[in-house]
Write an enzyme that holds these catalytic residues in place. Structure first.
Site: not given
Ligand code: CO
Length: 134
Positions: A7, A79, A130
């Site tokens: 994502h 992020h 991440e």
């Molecule tokens: Co995330």
């Protein structure tokens, strides 16, 4: 080592406005807001054919995205999340390469109930990364 883009997370000051932008204007499928008190955010999931966008609004005074929104009051990309097959192997390889893992370096259970780590943006060209165990 990194696999699929899981994502892209976008921090927003007004979740209902951002949800309308993605739903009504861009024509994407958007979820209802999902409060995640353990992570200090309320999330709207935007489902795209090949990945997800996560719209994040701060939840509570200790939200980890509060400072980001103070610096970026109209919101912005917070992020990107890449999948890895083995988060411990990924961490050890990155540390050996000199990359900084945020926090105590131990994977935490993330927003999708899978182990995650965050990598220092200064080691990745200004982008907070991440890593999520696939
Ligand atoms: Co995330």
């Amino acid at each position: 080592m990194i696999g699929r883009l899981n994502h892209v997370a976008i921090a927003v000051p007004d979740l209902s406005a951002a949800s309308a932008t993605y739903g009504a204007v861009l024509g994407a499928r958007v979820s209802a807001p999902v409060p995640q008190p353990a992570h200090g955010v309320t999330v709207v999931f935007v489902e795209l054919p090949n990945t997800k966008i996560e719209l994040l609004q701060p939840l509570g005074d200790a939200s980890p995205i509060k400072g980001f929104l103070e610096r970026n009051p109209s919101g912005g990309i917070h992020h990107v999340c890449y999948e890895v097959d083995d988060i411990y192997a990924a961490r050890d390889r990155l540390k050996a390469e000199g990359a900084r893992v945020l926090g105590d370096g131990e994977p935490k259970i993330g927003a999708h109930d899978k182990p995650v780590l965050f990598l220092h943006p200064k080691d990745f060209h200004g982008t907070l990364i991440e890593l999520e165990q696939a």
